[in-house]
Write a protein that holds these residues in place. Sequence first.
Motif, PDB file in Angstrom:
ATOM      1  N   GLY A  14       0.761  -1.245   0.000  1.00 34.57           N
ATOM      2  CA  GLY A  14       0.000   0.000   0.000  1.00 34.57           C
ATOM      3  C   GLY A  14       0.787   1.287   0.000  1.00 34.57           C
ATOM      4  O   GLY A  14       0.180   2.370   0.023  1.00 34.57           O
ATOM      5  N   ILE A  15       2.106   1.226  -0.029  1.00 31.98           N
ATOM      6  CA  ILE A  15       2.905   2.459   0.003  1.00 31.98           C
ATOM      7  C   ILE A  15       2.586   3.337  -1.202  1.00 31.98           C
ATOM      8  O   ILE A  15       2.263   4.521  -1.058  1.00 31.98           O
ATOM      9  CB  ILE A  15       4.420   2.168   0.061  1.00 31.98           C
ATOM     10  CG1 ILE A  15       4.795   1.492   1.367  1.00 31.98           C
ATOM     11  CG2 ILE A  15       5.214   3.465  -0.129  1.00 31.98           C
ATOM     12  CD1 ILE A  15       6.248   1.051   1.429  1.00 31.98           C
ATOM     13  N   ALA A  17       0.095   3.298  -3.254  1.00 30.58           N
ATOM     14  CA  ALA A  17      -1.301   3.751  -3.234  1.00 30.58           C
ATOM     15  C   ALA A  17      -1.499   4.904  -2.256  1.00 30.58           C
ATOM     16  O   ALA A  17      -2.157   5.895  -2.582  1.00 30.58           O
ATOM     17  CB  ALA A  17      -2.223   2.583  -2.880  1.00 30.58           C
ATOM     18  N   ALA A  18      -0.937   4.802  -1.069  1.00 27.60           N
ATOM     19  CA  ALA A  18      -1.109   5.851  -0.060  1.00 27.60           C
ATOM     20  C   ALA A  18      -0.484   7.163  -0.513  1.00 27.60           C
ATOM     21  O   ALA A  18      -1.104   8.229  -0.396  1.00 27.60           O
ATOM     22  CB  ALA A  18      -0.511   5.402   1.272  1.00 27.60           C
ATOM     23  N   VAL A  19       0.727   7.096  -1.026  1.00 25.37           N
ATOM     24  CA  VAL A  19       1.437   8.311  -1.435  1.00 25.37           C
ATOM     25  C   VAL A  19       0.773   8.948  -2.646  1.00 25.37           C
ATOM     26  O   VAL A  19       0.486  10.155  -2.652  1.00 25.37           O
ATOM     27  CB  VAL A  19       2.923   8.006  -1.713  1.00 25.37           C
ATOM     28  CG1 VAL A  19       3.626   9.214  -2.332  1.00 25.37           C
ATOM     29  CG2 VAL A  19       3.638   7.581  -0.432  1.00 25.37           C
ATOM     30  N   THR A  21      -2.270   8.554  -3.869  1.00 26.26           N
ATOM     31  CA  THR A  21      -3.626   9.019  -3.584  1.00 26.26           C
ATOM     32  C   THR A  21      -3.590  10.368  -2.877  1.00 26.26           C
ATOM     33  O   THR A  21      -4.349  11.287  -3.218  1.00 26.26           O
ATOM     34  CB  THR A  21      -4.397   7.981  -2.736  1.00 26.26           C
ATOM     35  OG1 THR A  21      -4.508   6.768  -3.494  1.00 26.26           O
ATOM     36  CG2 THR A  21      -5.776   8.477  -2.357  1.00 26.26           C
ATOM     37  N   ALA A  22      -2.707  10.512  -1.896  1.00 24.98           N
ATOM     38  CA  ALA A  22      -2.577  11.793  -1.193  1.00 24.98           C
ATOM     39  C   ALA A  22      -2.133  12.893  -2.155  1.00 24.98           C
ATOM     40  O   ALA A  22      -2.643  14.021  -2.086  1.00 24.98           O
ATOM     41  CB  ALA A  22      -1.593  11.658  -0.035  1.00 24.98           C
ATOM     42  N   VAL A  67       0.741  11.277   5.916  1.00 26.35           N
ATOM     43  CA  VAL A  67       0.831   9.989   5.217  1.00 26.35           C
ATOM     44  C   VAL A  67       2.048   9.228   5.719  1.00 26.35           C
ATOM     45  O   VAL A  67       1.982   8.031   5.984  1.00 26.35           O
ATOM     46  CB  VAL A  67       0.911  10.181   3.682  1.00 26.35           C
ATOM     47  CG1 VAL A  67       1.097   8.852   2.971  1.00 26.35           C
ATOM     48  CG2 VAL A  67      -0.317  10.906   3.170  1.00 26.35           C
ATOM     49  N   ARG A  70       1.347   7.761   9.160  1.00 28.23           N
ATOM     50  CA  ARG A  70       0.393   6.650   9.055  1.00 28.23           C
ATOM     51  C   ARG A  70       1.032   5.392   8.438  1.00 28.23           C
ATOM     52  O   ARG A  70       0.754   4.282   8.863  1.00 28.23           O
ATOM     53  CB  ARG A  70      -0.817   7.099   8.234  1.00 28.23           C
ATOM     54  CG  ARG A  70      -1.951   6.101   8.193  1.00 28.23           C
ATOM     55  CD  ARG A  70      -3.178   6.653   7.488  1.00 28.23           C
ATOM     56  NE  ARG A  70      -2.932   6.955   6.086  1.00 28.23           N
ATOM     57  CZ  ARG A  70      -2.974   8.164   5.540  1.00 28.23           C
ATOM     58  NH1 ARG A  70      -3.260   9.220   6.266  1.00 28.23           N
ATOM     59  NH2 ARG A  70      -2.745   8.338   4.252  1.00 28.23           N
ATOM     60  N   GLU A  71       1.917   5.594   7.452  1.00 25.89           N
ATOM     61  CA  GLU A  71       2.508   4.470   6.726  1.00 25.89           C
ATOM     62  C   GLU A  71       3.926   4.122   7.198  1.00 25.89           C
ATOM     63  O   GLU A  71       4.558   3.243   6.624  1.00 25.89           O
ATOM     64  CB  GLU A  71       2.544   4.780   5.224  1.00 25.89           C
ATOM     65  CG  GLU A  71       1.178   4.948   4.590  1.00 25.89           C
ATOM     66  CD  GLU A  71       0.390   3.650   4.548  1.00 25.89           C
ATOM     67  OE1 GLU A  71       1.006   2.579   4.357  1.00 25.89           O
ATOM     68  OE2 GLU A  71      -0.846   3.710   4.700  1.00 25.89           O
TER      69      GLU A  71
END
Length: 89
Positions: A14-15, A17-19, A21-22, A67, A70-71
Amino acid sequence: MYAIITVTGADHTGIIAAVTTALAHNDVNILDVSQTLMDKWFTMILRVEFDEAAQDIATLQKKMDEVGTREALVIRIQSEALFTAVNEI
């Protein structure tokens, strides 16, 4: 404004995706990206573009710090001009 973003940390699902998306939620356009895994460590470098009049780099850094927390990542943003000047010989 053009900027360079570096993302480092222990690899996990998910790294990306998280980065990304933000960044999309903050109207940041990704122009180029490079990523690699070294054993269990993830590294990504992104060249991005965003409207500094709408959001300055310090504000974007604070949002990306959320982010990162959280990650469990370290996310750093530098203006491309500064990054280039510091890395030229």
